[in-house]
Write a protein that holds these residues in place. Structure first.
Motif, PDB file in Angstrom:
ATOM      1  N   LYS B  66       0.824  -1.209   0.000  1.00 53.72           N
ATOM      2  CA  LYS B  66       0.000   0.000   0.000  1.00 53.72           C
ATOM      3  C   LYS B  66       0.860   1.262   0.000  1.00 53.72           C
ATOM      4  O   LYS B  66       0.651   2.179  -0.797  1.00 53.72           O
ATOM      5  CB  LYS B  66      -0.934   0.001   1.225  1.00 53.72           C
ATOM      6  CG  LYS B  66      -1.802  -1.248   1.339  1.00 53.72           C
ATOM      7  CD  LYS B  66      -2.743  -1.201   2.530  1.00 53.72           C
ATOM      8  CE  LYS B  66      -2.050  -1.156   3.874  1.00 53.72           C
ATOM      9  NZ  LYS B  66      -1.308  -2.413   4.206  1.00 53.72           N
ATOM     10  N   SER B  67       1.832   1.289   0.922  1.00 50.02           N
ATOM     11  CA  SER B  67       2.706   2.465   0.986  1.00 50.02           C
ATOM     12  C   SER B  67       3.516   2.613  -0.298  1.00 50.02           C
ATOM     13  O   SER B  67       3.731   3.726  -0.782  1.00 50.02           O
ATOM     14  CB  SER B  67       3.657   2.365   2.184  1.00 50.02           C
ATOM     15  OG  SER B  67       2.918   2.343   3.383  1.00 50.02           O
ATOM     16  N   THR B  68       3.933   1.490  -0.840  1.00 46.98           N
ATOM     17  CA  THR B  68       4.696   1.509  -2.089  1.00 46.98           C
ATOM     18  C   THR B  68       3.874   2.154  -3.198  1.00 46.98           C
ATOM     19  O   THR B  68       4.360   3.028  -3.918  1.00 46.98           O
ATOM     20  CB  THR B  68       5.076   0.069  -2.482  1.00 46.98           C
ATOM     21  OG1 THR B  68       5.820  -0.510  -1.409  1.00 46.98           O
ATOM     22  CG2 THR B  68       5.896   0.045  -3.751  1.00 46.98           C
ATOM     23  N   PHE B 102       2.322  10.874   5.290  1.00 45.94           N
ATOM     24  CA  PHE B 102       3.082   9.638   5.405  1.00 45.94           C
ATOM     25  C   PHE B 102       2.560   8.781   6.548  1.00 45.94           C
ATOM     26  O   PHE B 102       1.849   9.263   7.429  1.00 45.94           O
ATOM     27  CB  PHE B 102       4.563   9.948   5.630  1.00 45.94           C
ATOM     28  CG  PHE B 102       5.242  10.500   4.420  1.00 45.94           C
ATOM     29  CD1 PHE B 102       5.938   9.673   3.573  1.00 45.94           C
ATOM     30  CD2 PHE B 102       5.176  11.848   4.117  1.00 45.94           C
ATOM     31  CE1 PHE B 102       6.559  10.170   2.446  1.00 45.94           C
ATOM     32  CE2 PHE B 102       5.793  12.362   3.004  1.00 45.94           C
ATOM     33  CZ  PHE B 102       6.483  11.519   2.161  1.00 45.94           C
ATOM     34  N   GLN B 103       2.965   7.510   6.513  1.00 50.94           N
ATOM     35  CA  GLN B 103       2.508   6.588   7.557  1.00 50.94           C
ATOM     36  C   GLN B 103       3.029   7.026   8.920  1.00 50.94           C
ATOM     37  O   GLN B 103       2.331   6.944   9.922  1.00 50.94           O
ATOM     38  CB  GLN B 103       2.999   5.175   7.214  1.00 50.94           C
ATOM     39  CG  GLN B 103       2.326   4.092   8.010  1.00 50.94           C
ATOM     40  CD  GLN B 103       2.551   2.713   7.401  1.00 50.94           C
ATOM     41  OE1 GLN B 103       3.021   2.565   6.270  1.00 50.94           O
ATOM     42  NE2 GLN B 103       2.189   1.691   8.147  1.00 50.94           N
ATOM     43  N   ALA B 104       4.281   7.485   8.978  1.00 51.25           N
ATOM     44  CA  ALA B 104       4.813   8.113  10.188  1.00 51.25           C
ATOM     45  C   ALA B 104       4.658   9.622  10.028  1.00 51.25           C
ATOM     46  O   ALA B 104       4.626  10.111   8.909  1.00 51.25           O
ATOM     47  CB  ALA B 104       6.277   7.736  10.360  1.00 51.25           C
ATOM     48  N   MET B 178      -2.930   9.816   1.245  1.00 53.68           N
ATOM     49  CA  MET B 178      -2.800   9.679   2.692  1.00 53.68           C
ATOM     50  C   MET B 178      -2.518   8.229   3.071  1.00 53.68           C
ATOM     51  O   MET B 178      -3.290   7.327   2.748  1.00 53.68           O
ATOM     52  CB  MET B 178      -4.079  10.163   3.389  1.00 53.68           C
ATOM     53  CG  MET B 178      -4.568  11.526   2.916  1.00 53.68           C
ATOM     54  SD  MET B 178      -6.135  11.998   3.674  1.00 53.68           S
ATOM     55  CE  MET B 178      -5.540  12.891   5.101  1.00 53.68           C
ATOM     56  N   ASP B 179      -1.408   8.014   3.760  1.00 58.10           N
ATOM     57  CA  ASP B 179      -1.003   6.678   4.165  1.00 58.10           C
ATOM     58  C   ASP B 179      -1.320   6.461   5.646  1.00 58.10           C
ATOM     59  O   ASP B 179      -0.591   6.939   6.512  1.00 58.10           O
ATOM     60  CB  ASP B 179       0.500   6.481   3.898  1.00 58.10           C
ATOM     61  CG  ASP B 179       0.890   5.014   3.900  1.00 58.10           C
ATOM     62  OD1 ASP B 179       0.052   4.170   4.295  1.00 58.10           O
ATOM     63  OD2 ASP B 179       2.035   4.712   3.514  1.00 58.10           O
ATOM     64  N   GLU B 180      -2.392   5.746   5.903  1.00 60.92           N
ATOM     65  CA  GLU B 180      -2.850   5.492   7.277  1.00 60.92           C
ATOM     66  C   GLU B 180      -2.778   6.740   8.156  1.00 60.92           C
ATOM     67  O   GLU B 180      -2.142   6.737   9.207  1.00 60.92           O
ATOM     68  CB  GLU B 180      -2.030   4.362   7.910  1.00 60.92           C
ATOM     69  CG  GLU B 180      -2.173   3.078   7.116  1.00 60.92           C
ATOM     70  CD  GLU B 180      -1.501   1.902   7.804  1.00 60.92           C
ATOM     71  OE1 GLU B 180      -1.472   1.898   9.047  1.00 60.92           O
ATOM     72  OE2 GLU B 180      -1.032   0.994   7.090  1.00 60.92           O
ATOM     73  N   PRO B 181      -3.468   7.803   7.731  1.00 61.94           N
ATOM     74  CA  PRO B 181      -3.326   9.076   8.455  1.00 61.94           C
ATOM     75  C   PRO B 181      -3.880   9.019   9.877  1.00 61.94           C
ATOM     76  O   PRO B 181      -3.440   9.768  10.735  1.00 61.94           O
ATOM     77  CB  PRO B 181      -4.123  10.061   7.594  1.00 61.94           C
ATOM     78  CG  PRO B 181      -5.112   9.216   6.862  1.00 61.94           C
ATOM     79  CD  PRO B 181      -4.418   7.912   6.608  1.00 61.94           C
TER      80      PRO B 181
HETATM   81 MG   LIG Z   1       2.483   1.107   4.762  1.00 65.31          MG
END
Ligand SMILES: [Mg+2]
Ligand SMILES: Nc1ncnc2c1ncn2[C@@H]1O[C@H](COP(=O)(O)OP(=O)(O)OP(=O)(O)O)[C@@H](O)[C@H]1O
Lengths: 266, 276
Positions: B66-68, B102-104, B178-181
């Motif tokens: 997903k992040s990729t 980002f996820q972080a 948005m990555d797991e915001p």
């Molecule tokens: Mg991820």
């Protein structure tokens, strides 16, 4: 009174640290007197103190103190600046690092004490040669730490900057450089202590003034108490400069260790 | 990926919204070369379209790419093969008109909250005064007014993540990635933020792709849900969410909502996936 006791329980070093000093000095004084050690071998603390106060009042120590201080500060400033700028250039252009870094390391492995006589011949017996020697010693730790610091930027910070279309230069200015600052200060802290050594070494090799020059003079006259008095001044100078660097660091790199809460068990 | 080549979208968005497909991905593959020299297939043969103004969510177990996928769309990661276009042009780099979470949280520790939110403005040299007013308004929206001059080290994880969300919105981008915001937020705050995001989306007609681990969240927010599965990361289903808009939290208890949840869950159960 109970507040005092609580403070001491929490930080016993407030009492213990001076106590160690007092016991050490008292033991030293007693040993010198008790065993009748001659003053040209080890002077008694009271003799050192007399030499220190006398030297300050007569202005002799003060005068040489300023000469050495100027050498240290000018040499440190020059060396640290060159180290930082070179580190930044190397950080900006990796090819530069691969090209010149071997030579820098080769220069660094050269003992500065060994080249000090050459520098004195080139730059004379005055303050200039001491500044050059000090600078050559102070520059490397700043250079090395700047290079490491500029590499320390986390990948996700770079990704973040790129995602918002930052240029290479913006990534450098807004992320890599601030990220490198804590490392730069580690380098500066090492460099400032080395700078004092550099100035004294330079004065030993050939000089007409400065605390190193004065040490040689007094050594020659077997004035041990006088030499010890200078050592005290030198160590105070080192501590003062170290604290100065730390104070600047706390202002510049304010985001590091901003919390007073310690990790339990750490 | 180099920062030299990049497609810069015009700052004004109307050209985008007129197009039928804002993002098109075809036969997209991504292979990571690990430090030990092995190849990890993070994405295999991924294809989908996103219309302008659409809200798409991506769910899938951990490690399914997903992040990729999001990083490729953001133009910060090069694809290995296949094509992805943004507004008809191949993605070769980041765009000014995209906001990324980002996820972080990835905040810069030497910038205070407001300065962190203003980062895209500083980078893109947009007018500051207007943007700062917007930044303050957005911070109020995510419950962080009064924290403008605090530094990231003084914030909780969830607060940092909210700063990251605000930062992605500050330049009013047409496309939001948005990555797991909301991953670091408690259930209550999370629901609130979901509603707030939907409101912003409705008002500003952004195109949003949001990655989440939560199946209900994915359904609640989305027009369509992309379901992914791992090893190799691929799309196993694209689900049309036909719940009416505007959405409210009561819908989560509706039968239709439950059917959507069941359908996605079935995919995961067939995989024996642990999470989601
Ligand atoms: Mg991820
Ligand atoms: N930089 C990298 N180098 C090598 N392999 C990577 C790299 N980044 C990701 N991977 C691999 O690619 C796969 C997909 O990773 P990705 O981060 O896209 O997953 P994800 O779906 O976002 O997972 P999560 O839900 O845990 O965030 C994983 O197997 C991971 O190990």
């Amino acid at each position: 009174m109970s507040r005092m006791r609580a403070l001491l329980r929490r930080r016993p070093e407030i009492l213990l640290s001076p106590l160690v000093f007092v016991l050490f000095v008292a033991g030293w004084e007693a040993a010198v007197r008790g065993f009748g050690i001659p003053a040209i071998v080890i002077p008694s603390p009271s003799a050192v103190l007399r030499a220190l106060v006398g030297g300050i009042l007569s202005g002799e120590l003060v005068e040489h103190f300023w000469v050495t201080s100027a050498e240290v500060i000018l040499g440190f400033t020059a060396g640290a600046s060159i180290g930082f700028v070179l580190g930044v250039l190397v950080g900006l252009f990796p090819l530069l690092e691969r090209t010149i870094y071997p030579y820098i390391v080769a220069f660094q492995t050269l003992p500065k004490v060994a080249i000090a006589p050459i520098i004195v011949i080139w730059f004379g017996y005055g303050i200039e040669s001491k500044i050059v020697i000090t600078a050559t010693i102070a520059f490397f730790p700043v250079l090395a730490n700047t290079i490491v610091g500029l590499r320390a930027v986390p990948r996700d910070q770079v990704e973040l900057m790129v995602a918002f279309t930052a240029s290479r230069w913006q990534i450098f200015r807004m992320a890599r450089l601030p990220q490198a600052l804590p490392y730069v200060f580690v380098g500066l802290d090492v460099a400032i202590v080395l700078a004092v050594i550099g100035a004294i070494v330079g004065e030993f090799v050939g000089s007409q003034a400065g605390l190193g020059y004065l040490i040689l003079q007094r050594n020659f006259h077997m004035d041990m108490a006088g030499v010890f008095a200078i050592l005290i001044i030198l160590s105070l100078m080192g501590i003062g400069l170290h604290l100065l660097v730390n104070a600047v660091q706390r202002r510049v790199v304010f985001w590091i260790g901003s919390t007073h809460d310690r990790v339990m068990g750490a | 990926m180099g920062t030299e080549a990049r497609t810069v979208l015009p700052a004004e968005a109307p050209a985008l919204s007129g197009l039928p497909a804002l993002i098109t991905a075809r036969a997209l593959n991504k292979v990571y070369r690990t430090q030990t020299g092995e190849d990890v297939v993070a994405l295999r043969d991924v294809g989908f379209e996103m219309r302008a103004g659409e809200f798409v969510t991506v769910v899938g177990p951990s490690g399914c790419g997903k992040s990729t996928l999001l990083k490729i769309l953001a133009g910060i990661l090069a694809r290995s093969s296949g094509s992805v276009t943004l507004a008809g042009r191949p993605i070769e780099g980041p765009s000014r008109d995209v906001g990324v979470v980002f996820q972080a949280p990835v905040l810069l520790p030497w910038r205070n909250v407001l300065q962190n939110v203003m980062l895209p403005i500083d980078i893109q040299k947009r007018p500051r005064a207007e943007a700062e007013a917007r930044a303050r308004a957005l911070l109020r929206l995510v419950g962080l007014s009064g924290f403008e001059t605090k530094y990231p080290g003084e914030l909780s994880g969830g607060m940092q993540q909210r700063v990251g969300i605000t930062r992605a919105l500050v330049h009013d981008p047409a496309l939001l990635l948005m990555d797991e915001p909301f991953g670091a937020l408690d259930a209550m705050t999370r629901e609130q933020m979901n509603l707030e995001l939907l409101r912003i989306w409705t008002e500003s007609r952004k195109t949003v792709m949001l990655v989440t681990h939560s199946i209900p969240e994915a359904i609640f927010l989305a027009d369509r849900v992309i379901v992914m599965s791992p090893r190799p990361g691929r799309i196993t289903d694209i689900l049309d969410v036909d719940l009416p808009r505007p959405r409210d939290l009561a819908m989560i208890n509706s039968a239709r909502f439950g059917e959507h949840v069941a359908r996605i869950r079935a995919h995961f159960q067939s995989l024996g996936a642990l999470d989601a």
